[in-house]
Design an enzyme around this catalytic site. Sequence first.
Site, mmCIF file in Angstrom:
data_model
loop_
_atom_site.group_PDB
_atom_site.id
_atom_site.type_symbol
_atom_site.label_atom_id
_atom_site.label_comp_id
_atom_site.label_asym_id
_atom_site.label_seq_id
_atom_site.Cartn_x
_atom_site.Cartn_y
_atom_site.Cartn_z
ATOM 1 N N HIS A 254 92.362 25.268 74.701
ATOM 2 C CA HIS A 254 90.993 25.431 75.250
ATOM 3 C C HIS A 254 90.940 25.525 76.769
ATOM 4 O O HIS A 254 90.418 24.648 77.446
ATOM 5 C CB HIS A 254 90.072 24.300 74.757
ATOM 6 C CG HIS A 254 90.094 24.137 73.265
ATOM 7 N ND1 HIS A 254 89.536 23.077 72.618
ATOM 8 C CD2 HIS A 254 90.608 24.925 72.289
ATOM 9 C CE1 HIS A 254 89.704 23.199 71.319
ATOM 10 N NE2 HIS A 254 90.370 24.326 71.094
ATOM 11 N N GLU A 347 79.913 29.941 68.380
ATOM 12 C CA GLU A 347 78.559 30.129 68.906
ATOM 13 C C GLU A 347 78.430 31.348 69.798
ATOM 14 O O GLU A 347 79.359 31.735 70.492
ATOM 15 C CB GLU A 347 78.145 28.905 69.738
ATOM 16 C CG GLU A 347 78.000 27.643 68.927
ATOM 17 C CD GLU A 347 77.519 26.452 69.745
ATOM 18 O OE1 GLU A 347 77.302 26.614 70.973
ATOM 19 O OE2 GLU A 347 77.359 25.378 69.145
ATOM 20 N N TYR A 368 89.076 20.531 61.888
ATOM 21 C CA TYR A 368 89.959 21.509 61.249
ATOM 22 C C TYR A 368 90.550 20.994 59.943
ATOM 23 O O TYR A 368 90.842 21.754 59.037
ATOM 24 C CB TYR A 368 91.101 21.902 62.193
ATOM 25 C CG TYR A 368 90.675 22.845 63.284
ATOM 26 C CD1 TYR A 368 90.261 24.143 62.983
ATOM 27 C CD2 TYR A 368 90.674 22.457 64.621
ATOM 28 C CE1 TYR A 368 89.856 25.014 63.978
ATOM 29 C CE2 TYR A 368 90.271 23.324 65.622
ATOM 30 C CZ TYR A 368 89.860 24.598 65.296
ATOM 31 O OH TYR A 368 89.463 25.457 66.272
#
Length: 488
Positions: A254, A347, A368
């Site tokens: 990330h 999103e 997950y």
Amino acid sequence: MFNTFRAPLTCGLLVFAPLAWAQSSPQPSRRDVADVYASLCANCHGPKLEGALGPSLVDDTWKSGADDESIARSIREGQLPAGMPAFSAALSPQDIRALVIYIREQGAERRSKGTAFAKPAADKAVRSELHAFKLETVTEGLDTPWSVAFLPDGRMLVTEKEGRLRVVEKGRLLPEPIRGTPAVWSKGQGGLLDVAVHPDYAKNGWIYLSYSDPGANGSAMTAIVRGKLREGRFVEQQTLFRAPPGLYRNAGVHFGSRFVFDGKGHLFFSIGERGHKEDAQDLSRPNGKVHRIHEDGSIPKDNPFVGRKGALPSIWSYGNRNPQGLAQHPVTGELWETEHGPRGGDELNRIEPGRNYGWPVITYGMNYDGTPMTDRTAQEGMEQPVLHWTPSIAVCAADFYTGSHFPQWKNDLFVGALAQQEVRRLRIEGGKVVHQEVLFKDVGRVRDVVSSPDGYLYVAFNGPDRIARLVPAPVVEPASGKAPSAKP
Ligand code: HEC
């Protein structure tokens, strides 16, 4: 709640103990949602959710409402006279939310099995809703291309994740990468990330790069530099954004990150939360945010958190999990962002200054491993996504099409997906997505989608690694390969 329900005997295996009075909700389980389904629901709805005593949960027909909340209510409160038990005593709200996501995942899988998506082979025309196109390979021989940008003379710049900046000239990949680009932390999802060319490049020659910058003890954080190309080298490098060393993080995930120039002297860039969820809500940390700086790295005085004690002044929005797509609407000038969610809850957001986009306090996703995360999908003071994809498509890049070769696609948003290996076209009207179309699928993980100055749509693929572009195909082969629409 006064609950005297017992499971019907036809169901055999299940007996629900009657509860005298309402109890506080049970704790979220640490079990995989698939196991929860198998032990509590499969008897009646079938092991594949296709229905048995109870109705199918994957045929997309809903007696008690098709939206998430109605499905959650069916599970929570049951339909006692019809034989659906209430699960509010057995399952926490988080578990019920995870079941809704699981039902959505299974439904989407079932639907996609039943549809033939366009899978454009070389030089084969594909008919989509508004245009026929071919997917034409521009260059191969790259190693994990991450981002694509164009110089005014038509040359293409490509970042390779391992840390190389490559040049493609007239369709030919130059063998030598650009020398002198910053050293990157190339592990996990880290590496050399976005590349962008300053809108006034012809005058100033600036190229912008984002990358995972190595810190102490194996940590890293996304950093931003700019520099100029001279004789195959990246020179005059300036660091525009680098977090204080104490804020670097060790996880390999990330990093974000994408650039947008707003045409008014600002540069937006995004940083993922680096696998530290709570950091996204912490204004003293750079991760999990969209930032805005001037094109030279200085901080705009009217940024929303300038002057707030303890807040990083470059922050523009927060609560963003892993924003891997950032694009400016060509007409309204709004900033749109795609955010890679957990399992479920990818999103699409419209980013406004100072707003909190909610991660990890609210999300439409779960962990997950199938364990529940939260049942909270909305909260006062936190923004709702314009759209969420549950199940996730692993949304990555996004760009508005501004070219001329596909006139009916003008100003549509194109998003790429890694796991689902697809490019989708989103029609946006009045700030809402009114239609989605899967243009093609399964020709590689889509890492970047770019509307190019020469009016095409370029796509960077990982596995097999290549850059391709969509070109108009005048001759349409009848009735073949029509891409179906995806439900928004
Ligand atoms: C004892 C059998 C039984 C069990 C166990 C059961 N269901 Fe049901 N379920 C039904 C029946 C029967 C209906 C149809 C109710 C109706 O007609 O209104 C139903 C309806 C539903 C609906 C609403 C469907 C619609 O069309 O609106 C959902 C959602 C649902 N069940 C989910 C679940 C989940 C998730 C579980 C496990 C946690 C579960 N059910 C366990 C029998 C069962």
